[in-house]
Write a protein that holds these residues in place. Structure first.
Motif, short mmCIF file in Angstrom:
data_model
loop_
_atom_site.label_atom_id
_atom_site.label_comp_id
_atom_site.label_asym_id
_atom_site.label_seq_id
_atom_site.Cartn_x
_atom_site.Cartn_y
_atom_site.Cartn_z
N GLU A 389 -59.93 52.63 3.46
CA GLU A 389 -58.97 52.83 2.70
C GLU A 389 -58.69 54.24 2.11
OE1 GLU A 389 -56.39 49.96 -0.02
OE2 GLU A 389 -58.20 50.11 -0.53
N ASN A 390 -58.59 54.39 0.76
CA ASN A 390 -58.62 55.96 0.24
C ASN A 390 -59.68 56.50 0.28
OD1 ASN A 390 -55.71 55.90 0.04
ND2 ASN A 390 -55.89 54.55 -1.85
N SER A 395 -63.32 61.37 -0.37
CA SER A 395 -64.93 61.52 -0.53
C SER A 395 -64.97 62.71 0.25
CB SER A 395 -65.85 60.32 -0.27
OG SER A 395 -65.60 58.90 -0.79
N LEU A 396 -64.81 63.05 1.43
CA LEU A 396 -64.86 64.15 2.04
C LEU A 396 -64.28 65.32 1.22
CD1 LEU A 396 -64.23 62.78 5.72
CD2 LEU A 396 -66.55 63.18 4.77
N PHE A 397 -63.16 65.15 0.86
CA PHE A 397 -62.51 66.26 0.10
C PHE A 397 -63.44 66.58 -1.10
CE2 PHE A 397 -60.08 67.53 -3.75
CZ PHE A 397 -59.23 68.56 -3.29
N GLY A 398 -64.05 65.79 -1.75
CA GLY A 398 -64.87 65.98 -3.08
C GLY A 398 -66.03 66.63 -2.49
N TYR A 460 -75.53 66.66 -4.41
CA TYR A 460 -74.49 66.07 -5.51
C TYR A 460 -74.58 64.71 -5.62
CZ TYR A 460 -72.68 70.73 -4.76
OH TYR A 460 -72.61 72.08 -4.73
N GLU A 461 -75.11 63.98 -4.40
CA GLU A 461 -75.11 62.43 -4.77
C GLU A 461 -75.70 61.73 -6.12
OE1 GLU A 461 -76.84 58.60 -1.75
OE2 GLU A 461 -78.02 60.90 -1.62
N SER A 469 -66.74 58.39 -3.29
CA SER A 469 -67.45 57.24 -3.35
C SER A 469 -68.55 57.07 -2.71
CB SER A 469 -66.45 56.14 -2.48
OG SER A 469 -66.85 54.87 -2.29
N TRP A 470 -69.73 57.12 -3.51
CA TRP A 470 -71.18 57.17 -3.09
C TRP A 470 -71.55 56.11 -2.11
CZ3 TRP A 470 -72.21 61.94 -2.94
CH2 TRP A 470 -71.70 63.00 -3.90
#
Length: 561
Positions: A389-390, A395-398, A460-461, A469-470
């Protein structure tokens, strides 16, 4: 990622957290505090630790009045001495010291039970056993006696005493200064203390604080009071209250940047209520004051309702030329042809791009339709299909823009419990970081993108970030995605997110199907029987088509239905 063991809270953790809040406010905003607020802080600090604990317990609960016999906290022990100390330090109010406004019959209604009301007033108000507590309160109110008399009767019948903390308004001010908003509370401390939420260690300094001066603080709080009045008016459904609030807003435009968004948001909400009540003119005036979507869209609709076709068309054209956000541009494209027909002008044709459709007839199962489609596709040409979904592209953007998201921009971070900067979903996010974001885009366009994202994952995890979304971002899955999705596709998606982070973080397809090499992937939006594409989903699918990003809509019917 291994989940860390939750921490065990110290018995008086809440007092320590409150002290940290007070220390931080004094460090960042000490120059803005008024003498009475400094005096309150000095009295609290001078109190013994048990008194401090009891005070924090009281101001953290719904009050303002409390029954002494119900103040039972093992970590504090007997409360008599702390109560006496708080009273001596002007941090506690007794009923005999209260004004008529600060102690009302409704407070007693909340504090005492139905049997206690019966015992207190059975001699003066004989009544049938089925009388409810509300009926008892109404009957006592009909006696038209001072509330102090009713309190005396209830306390005599129960052996009870009441107390109320003083300085609650100052506590509210300190919480506002610490958090920079009215949403967060001391609960955020607890989640951090327990290790449930870990926040990135960005810098907090006086130069970055939210409010530059006391006038800005007071204006923000006054707008908060207007917002509360608006909420109450909505609950009551009183159109007259909306009109009075609108006039108050129009008479007091914000003078400080910290209040602008709150002011614009209230203009929009109040304008919508005035629209519903038919006051188009006043609604339009509010929308003209606002600089926040959907103000301009709603203004076009107001002009349309009033039959101002040319004015509405001009406003709609302006929206298309310089849209604030994707949703505004999309709305203007839908409205403009309607206005043009009213003016006798040939409607501007809307460009529509056909989206590839995958028609599937699947046996109905108890699992989600998205999972059923994913399993079906994984049995075919794709190596693996994931329900994302989103979460995936966000997450890749973050990961890609982590340092820019958490950059020390003045006013962006004003408490240690933020998962994004305060302006994350506003147009200002990009404009205020324009040089840094442009530099980062160049780095991502030329460097080893897969290595950059893997390194960010390791660094950053586990830190709180609303983009990431880890649980989804396992290192092996991230490697598969970056091996299949071309760099230019990711950069295009991130550029669009940056244009309107608030809106464009939604609407992504449900699934990503991955193949065996570069470019071997497809995004799939799943629609079960009766489901329709939303506007945000249509916009993303249109964008994917323009960029050559493989995407389909899987329309499902049940083969055994």
């Amino acid at each position: 990622m291994a989940t860390p063991e939750p921490q065990v809270l110290a018995p008086r953790y809440y007092r320590d957290n409150f002290q940290h809040l007070c220390d931080t406010v004094e460090t960042l905003y000490g120059d803005l505090l008024q003498p009475a607020e400094r005096a309150w802080l000095a009295q609290w600090r001078a109190a013994s630790e048990p008194a401090q604990c009891l005070y924090v317990r009281l101001v953290s609960r719904v009050g303002p009045w409390f029954r002494v016999n119900r103040l039972d906290y093992p970590e504090i022990g007997p409360v008599e001495a702390p109560l006496a100390e708080l009273h001596a330090r002007d941090l506690l109010l007794l009923p005999q010291e209260a004004s008529e406004e600060s102690l009302q019959l409704q407070d007693l209604d909340r504090l005492f039970t139905l049997p206690e009301w019966r015992r207190a007033f059975r001699d003066r108000l004989p009544a049938a056993a089925q009388r409810s507590k509300a009926q008892w309160v109404t009957a006592v109110e009909a006696l038209a006696e001072p509330v102090a008399n009713s309190l005396q009767a209830l306390c005599a019948a129960t052996g009870e005493r009441l107390v109320a903390p003083l300085g609650v308004d100052t506590v509210g001010l300190f919480q506002l200064l610490f958090f920079g908003n009215r949403r967060q509370t001391l609960t955020d401390f607890v989640l951090s203390d327990l290790g449930i939420n870990r926040y990135f260690p960005y810098t907090l300094t006086r130069a970055q604080r939210r409010f530059p001066c006391r006038e800005a603080v007071d204006e923000y709080r006054q707008l908060g009071e207007l917002a509360d009045r608006h909420w109450l008016a909505e609950q009551a459904g009183e159109a007259e209250d909306f009109t009075a609030l609108a006039e108050a807003l129009l008479d007091t435009p914000p003078r400080h940047a910290t209040s602008e968004r709150r002011y614009w948001l209230l203009c929009n909400r109040l304008g919508r209520n005035l629209e519903r009540s038919g006051d188009w003119t006043l609604a339009g005036r509010l929308y003209q004051r606002s600089q926040l979507h959907p103000a301009r869209e709603r203004l076009v609709r107001v002009l349309e309702q009033r039959g101002c076709w040319q004015e509405a068309q001009d406003a709609c054209t302006e929206l298309l030329q310089s849209p604030w956000c994707e949703e505004e541009r999309d709305a203007a494209r839908r409205i403009l042809p309607r206005l043009q027909r009213q003016l006798g002008v040939p409607p501007t044709p809307r460009r529509r791009q056909a989206v590839p459709v995958l028609d599937l007839a699947l046996p109905q199962t108890e699992t989600r339709v998205e999972i059923a489609v994913a399993e079906h596709l994984a049995d075919g040409e794709w190596d693996s299909v994931h329900y994302v979904e989103n979460s995936l592209f966000n997450s890749l953007f973050g990961l890609a823009f982590w340092e820019q998201i958490f950059a020390p921009v003045p006013g962006a971070f004003h408490n240690p419990f933020q998962a994004v900067p305060a302006d994350m979903y506003q147009a200002e996010f990009r404009t205020r970081r324009q040089a840094a974001l442009a530099r980062r885009l160049r780095e991502l366009a030329t460097g080893d993108l897969a290595a950059e994202l893997q390194a960010a994952l390791e660094r950053y995890e586990g830190y709180q970030c609303r983009w990431v979304s880890w649980p989804l971002l396992r290192a092996d899955f991230l490697a598969r995605v970056t091996a299949c999705v071309p760099r230019e596709h990711l950069l295009a998606v991130w550029e669009r997110i940056l244009f309107d982070p608030g809106e464009n973080r939604r609407g992504f397809p449900d699934l990503i199907a991955l193949g065996d090499g570069p470019g071997a992937y497809c995004l799939v939006e799943v629609k079960g029987p009766g489901d329709q594409l939303q506007h945000g989903q249509r916009r993303w699918l249109q964008f994917f088509g323009d960029q050559g990003i493989p995407a389909k809509v899987a329309r499902v019917v049940w083969s055994d239905g």
